[in-house]
Design a protein around this motif. Sequence first.
Motif: not given
Length: 229
Positions: A65-80
């Motif tokens: 997630y860090e390598l992809a540039g995600l931060t604590t401000e992001d919202r993630m939908q898990i498609a699994w």
Amino acid sequence: LDDVRRLPFSDVADLRDGYPLPLLCVEPSEVVRVHASSGTTGKRKILAYTQKDVDTFALQMARCYELAGLTTEDRMQIAWGMACGPPGRASSSAASASGRSPSRGPRQHRHAAPASCGPADHLHRCTSSMALLLAEEVERHNLRDKIALKKIIFGSEPHSLKMRQSFTEKLGLEASYDIAGMTEMYGPGTGLNCEVGEGIHYWADLFYIEIIDPHTLQPVPEAKSAKWS
């Protein structure tokens, strides 16, 4: 490191023959979670996890997630799904542990519904074919300006450059990534490509990776390894 080649291989048959908990090297009481492979190539492989395994799994996912540039401000939908397979549960655990906001998504076909991707700016563990379906639905309903998706992390299915260009344009993505992994190595999160998109970065402090000659079962020389990879 030269002595690593002396260690015997553990192959799929070893894991399947030891069903349901093969090659367990701790007391059963230390097992805190059990995951299974998808079963795409045959009988599902069952892997047992100690708490240390679970923590390491979450760590490698958080690094992706860090390598992809995600931060604590992001919202993630898990498609699994969150059943016995490792991707969904580990993705949720890693996201929560690293301060991101995970949301378990609906079943696969519902991710493409116009409203389902609205609040999320990142979609994780999406297959490329599902991304195309999602992109077509967004285009059909003229919703590109109403969704917040910025990035997608793909898994489980390869895709061509033409496919990537299609859903990137239709969804207005900033970037997309491929995540690598296998059940025997905790699950997804073994590595991720960066935005250059020319290969997978893996976690060398967690895994020792070899390129093996399929005929001799011995590591190939470094120059040949580079060519094969």
